[in-house]
Design an enzyme around this catalytic site. Sequence first.
Site, mmCIF file in Angstrom:
data_model
loop_
_atom_site.group_PDB
_atom_site.id
_atom_site.type_symbol
_atom_site.label_atom_id
_atom_site.label_comp_id
_atom_site.label_asym_id
_atom_site.label_seq_id
_atom_site.Cartn_x
_atom_site.Cartn_y
_atom_site.Cartn_z
ATOM 1 N N TYR A 12 200.539 -75.254 50.290
ATOM 2 C CA TYR A 12 201.370 -74.873 49.239
ATOM 3 C C TYR A 12 202.261 -73.487 49.666
ATOM 4 O O TYR A 12 202.059 -72.986 50.706
ATOM 5 C CB TYR A 12 200.663 -74.566 47.941
ATOM 6 C CG TYR A 12 199.805 -73.429 48.099
ATOM 7 C CD1 TYR A 12 198.506 -73.240 48.711
ATOM 8 C CD2 TYR A 12 199.976 -72.198 47.311
ATOM 9 C CE1 TYR A 12 197.880 -72.214 48.789
ATOM 10 C CE2 TYR A 12 199.289 -71.153 47.291
ATOM 11 C CZ TYR A 12 198.238 -71.215 48.038
ATOM 12 O OH TYR A 12 197.529 -70.000 47.983
ATOM 13 N N LYS A 126 198.182 -72.207 54.614
ATOM 14 C CA LYS A 126 197.979 -72.045 53.394
ATOM 15 C C LYS A 126 197.656 -73.239 52.838
ATOM 16 O O LYS A 126 198.516 -74.042 52.055
ATOM 17 C CB LYS A 126 199.574 -71.891 52.927
ATOM 18 C CG LYS A 126 199.475 -70.882 51.738
ATOM 19 C CD LYS A 126 200.796 -70.177 51.524
ATOM 20 C CE LYS A 126 201.073 -69.619 50.008
ATOM 21 N NZ LYS A 126 199.897 -68.490 49.865
ATOM 22 N N GLU A 158 191.471 -59.603 55.040
ATOM 23 C CA GLU A 158 192.876 -59.344 54.027
ATOM 24 C C GLU A 158 192.292 -59.660 52.441
ATOM 25 O O GLU A 158 190.973 -59.550 52.358
ATOM 26 C CB GLU A 158 193.548 -60.837 54.069
ATOM 27 C CG GLU A 158 192.956 -62.251 54.075
ATOM 28 C CD GLU A 158 194.097 -63.335 54.086
ATOM 29 O OE1 GLU A 158 195.065 -63.176 54.003
ATOM 30 O OE2 GLU A 158 193.240 -64.406 54.179
ATOM 31 N N LEU A 182 196.237 -65.304 56.255
ATOM 32 C CA LEU A 182 197.224 -65.761 55.956
ATOM 33 C C LEU A 182 198.457 -65.005 56.447
ATOM 34 O O LEU A 182 198.480 -63.777 56.224
ATOM 35 C CB LEU A 182 197.545 -66.067 54.839
ATOM 36 C CG LEU A 182 198.651 -66.940 54.167
ATOM 37 C CD1 LEU A 182 198.354 -68.385 54.492
ATOM 38 C CD2 LEU A 182 199.294 -66.780 52.906
HETATM 39 N N1 PMP Z 1 196.521 -63.813 51.819
HETATM 40 C C1 PMP Z 1 196.223 -64.900 50.908
HETATM 41 C C2 PMP Z 1 194.839 -65.491 51.100
HETATM 42 C C3 PMP Z 1 197.089 -65.265 50.059
HETATM 43 O O1 PMP Z 1 196.842 -66.470 49.056
HETATM 44 C C4 PMP Z 1 198.331 -64.774 49.913
HETATM 45 C C5 PMP Z 1 199.295 -65.041 48.881
HETATM 46 N N2 PMP Z 1 199.395 -66.313 48.568
HETATM 47 C C6 PMP Z 1 198.744 -63.668 50.806
HETATM 48 C C7 PMP Z 1 197.973 -63.190 51.829
HETATM 49 C C8 PMP Z 1 200.102 -62.926 50.669
HETATM 50 O O2 PMP Z 1 200.916 -63.865 51.185
HETATM 51 P P1 PMP Z 1 202.585 -63.986 50.621
HETATM 52 O O3 PMP Z 1 203.039 -62.351 50.739
HETATM 53 O O4 PMP Z 1 203.340 -64.715 51.728
HETATM 54 O O5 PMP Z 1 202.641 -64.030 49.258
#
Ligand code: PMP
Length: 261
Positions: A12, A126, A158, A182
């Site tokens: 996603y 993701k 994270e 991610l």
């Molecule tokens: N890490 C994880 C596990 C996440 O789910 C997200 C947000 N979807 C992020 C980091 C941040 O990613 P982004 O800045 O692309 O929203």
Amino acid sequence: MDRGFLFGDGVYEVFPIYNNNIFGLDSHLNRLQTGLDAINITNPHSNIEWLKLIKKVISFNKDINQAVYLQVSRGCDEDRKHTHNTLTPTVYIQSTGIQPRTKDSLLSGKSVISREDIRWLQCNTKATSLLANIMYSQEAKELGSEEAILYRDNVVTEGSSSNVFIVKNDCIFTHPKGQHILPGITREVVIKTAKLLNLKIKENAFDMTSLMNADEVWITSSTREILPITTVDNKIINNGLAGPIWSVIYDQYQTLKTLKE
Ligand code: PMP
């Protein structure tokens, strides 16, 4: 019989929309492609087709600021087996209005908890299968916290739905890309912005002690943007105030949001 529903077999994306403009469109579409490649799903649309679909969903919603959620699952099979045939992917897109938080409302920061990261070693995909992540988020919520920051072997990876940054002695640190995190689009924007502003930034891992003793802690994501954290496991960071480096990066991010891509 959709494998997205049965197994969480899909990937996603979340696209932030500001003033009806898709922020970071190419980066999100690139990460979608990387995720589809990683789990062997053929991308059902070209980037131009994706753009049309996303714009159509945006147009159904009256809010000028939105978060578009887009999911591609492997599709429907005849059998509920773990293995699958070659299928036609299912696409699901929705959009929700968002109200970006004002800077004033962020100055006292938010609180987080920390938890051991027990997720798999493909966190760079993701994937829609988010069981561990949602359990962490729910626990944080029930404890009145914004997020759960995760650590593996004492190294901060994270958040359950965000990337983590700290500042120590005017240098910014965040975990390097790889299988443990991610690769956040917001993370990337923050790194680029810091470099443009000649701030010191290192994609180096840091441990829990460094997190607890940081001058500043932030989490980043497409919907939360850059959020200052002033309490970790009830320990107060920077006297409970968002820090000066956060403030500079936050302001620059707000400017970037207004630029048409
Ligand atoms: N890490 C994880 C596990 C996440 O789910 C997200 C947000 N979807 C992020 C980091 C941040 O990613 P982004 O800045 O692309 O929203």
